[in-house]
Scaffold this active site. Structure first.
Site, mmCIF file in Angstrom:
data_model
loop_
_atom_site.group_PDB
_atom_site.id
_atom_site.type_symbol
_atom_site.label_atom_id
_atom_site.label_comp_id
_atom_site.label_asym_id
_atom_site.label_seq_id
_atom_site.Cartn_x
_atom_site.Cartn_y
_atom_site.Cartn_z
ATOM 1 N N ASP A 264 0.853 -1.184 0.000
ATOM 2 C CA ASP A 264 0.000 0.000 0.000
ATOM 3 C C ASP A 264 0.890 1.236 0.000
ATOM 4 O O ASP A 264 2.038 1.178 0.476
ATOM 5 C CB ASP A 264 -0.923 0.018 1.225
ATOM 6 C CG ASP A 264 -2.171 0.859 0.987
ATOM 7 O OD1 ASP A 264 -3.212 0.278 0.619
ATOM 8 O OD2 ASP A 264 -2.093 2.092 1.150
ATOM 9 N N ASN A 290 4.007 2.498 -4.455
ATOM 10 C CA ASN A 290 2.973 2.723 -5.448
ATOM 11 C C ASN A 290 2.690 1.402 -6.148
ATOM 12 O O ASN A 290 3.599 0.756 -6.677
ATOM 13 C CB ASN A 290 3.448 3.775 -6.462
ATOM 14 C CG ASN A 290 2.455 3.993 -7.588
ATOM 15 O OD1 ASN A 290 2.340 3.181 -8.497
ATOM 16 N ND2 ASN A 290 1.742 5.095 -7.523
ATOM 17 N N CYS A 351 -14.497 -1.084 -7.088
ATOM 18 C CA CYS A 351 -15.574 -0.449 -6.322
ATOM 19 C C CYS A 351 -16.090 0.794 -7.038
ATOM 20 O O CYS A 351 -16.737 1.647 -6.436
ATOM 21 C CB CYS A 351 -15.108 -0.103 -4.915
ATOM 22 S SG CYS A 351 -13.714 1.043 -4.836
#
Length: 408
Positions: A264, A290, A351
């Site tokens: 992350d 990244n 999402c």
């Protein structure tokens, strides 16, 4: 938990003419009427012909130009969604209606939620309470208020009273989102009730730290809870969790995978992930990087895994970002597929509401073709059941999760 109510949802729209109380009302266009007749609950500002003397956040009767009633809606003076339908008839006491719908939402969760003390209690339109989000993390409740109507003091008081009566939380916290579309008075995130700010919650037997001062949204991504468990069923070997946030996928994979790495770009998120690993006595390697750069480097170096999870943030916040988002999903999945060994497992998520299930599946299919891999679709999933989808309101369905078996 409260006793079951006789019904959970509003009745179908009453399209007959009824006597309306004198006073403010919203008159909508034929296009707005047709949208409501189709079952949606939003009326856009461009379809409101008049809303004279309607106060921001008011509960207002909705009619067409001929005076036919379509029920009552929450009015916004600032959002492009000017009306959010709340009832098929008059609403003389909105705080009381809110309390009833909170009880109904709890009944719905009591029937469906398993193996956790962390779940969504109220999911906005999907629980017929537009602009209200309430999540439970063990003995702490975390809420977001996103509309003018939900922000009024009588509604806030009714909400706190009902949540306290039904769940008796140690604390209730509010998370203020600076990116909301409605003009709300400035507020600070913090406690509304009680003084407890931290707790430990459990999903599928995995334990997590919760702190009202940390994290995104209301604190964690509870919508993936059932997908965490599903991924763990198929995961094996050396695993890589990309966009791992606070480690939920990684820690579920660690049950069956001897080596797990989480990636992350947020150091604070990784620090919480490390505390969660310690809490569960799991060894996980956390890398601050990244994701695009790391996958590019690892792919070029010939790095190989048995299981890879891709759970990025929403790439398409609006429809105009769709093409850029699809390219981003294509690149991520292409890199991951090149790094998966034959017989490997890809868990890939989106999402972004504006990326449809069909478009997402096409992107993954294209990536597999370019990577010269064959995919078998093991499971096609969506958000957890405590984040319900209204079939007539497509905006309530946003999460896509594909679990695939990879062949060379």
């Amino acid at each position: 938990m409260p006793a079951a109510r006789p019904h959970l949802a509003p009745r179908p729209l009453n399209r007959g003419k009824i006597e309306l109380p004198s006073g403010p009302k919203a008159v909508i266009s034929l296009r707005g009427v047709n949208r409501l007749k189709a079952g949606h609950v939003w009326v856009y500002r461009s379809d409101v012909l008049s809303a004279t003397n309607v106060a921001p956040g008011a509960v207002v009767p909705v009619t067409d130009e001929r005076g036919r009633s379509f029920g009552a809606a929450l009015y916004s003076s600032s959002s492009q969604i000017a009306l959010r339908m709340i009832s098929t008839g008059p609403v003389p006491d909105f705080p009381s209606l809110l309390r009833e719908r909170v009880r109904n939402a709890l009944v719905y969760r009591e029937q469906l939620v398993r193996d956790t003390d962390a779940y969504r209690i109220v999911f906005s339109e999907a629980d017929f309470l537009p602009g209200l989000i309430v999540d439970r993390y063990n003995d702490i409740l975390s809420l977001q208020i996103l509309t003018q109507a939900m922000d009024s003091n009588p509604v806030r008081d009714a909400l706190l009273a009902e949540l306290t009566q039904q769940l008796k939380p140690a604390a209730v916290a509010e998370r203020v989102d600076g990116h909301i579309l409605e003009q709300l008075p400035p507020r600070e995130s913090g406690l509304l009730l009680g003084d407890k700010t931290t707790t430990i919650f459990t999903m599928n037997g995995v334990r997590f730290h919760f702190d009202i001062r940390e994290g995104q949204k209301t604190g964690a991504f509870l919508d993936q809870r059932e997908n965490y468990a599903a991924a763990a069923l198929y995961a094996h070997g050396e695993a890589l969790d990309v966009f791992c946030y606070q480690g939920a996928f990684a820690l579920h994979l660690a049950k069956s995978c001897p080596q797990v790495t989480g990636v992350d770009s947020s150091r604070p998120a990784l620090e919480v992930a490390d505390k969660n690993a310690l809490l569960n006595q799991r060894e996980v390697e956390w890398i601050e990087a990244n994701a695009f750069d790391l996958l590019k480097d690892y792919s070029a170096a010939g790095k190989q895994y048995h299981t890879i999870v891709l759970d990025p943030p929403a790439f398409a916040k609006t429809r105009k970002n769709l093409e850029t988002a699809l390219r981003g999903y294509k690149e991520l999945n292409l890199r991951a597929l090149k790094m998966l060994r034959p017989g490997g497992i890809l868990v890939t998520c989106s999402c972004s509401y504006h990326v449809s299930e069909t478009e997402f599946l096409e992107v993954v299919t294209d990536a597999a073709r370019d990577a010269h891999k064959t995919l078998r679709l093991l499971d096609k999933r969506t958000q957890a059941k405590d984040h319900p989808t209204l079939v007539n309101v497509p905006e309530t369905s946003y999460l896509k999760c594909l679990i695939c078996h990879v062949s060379a």
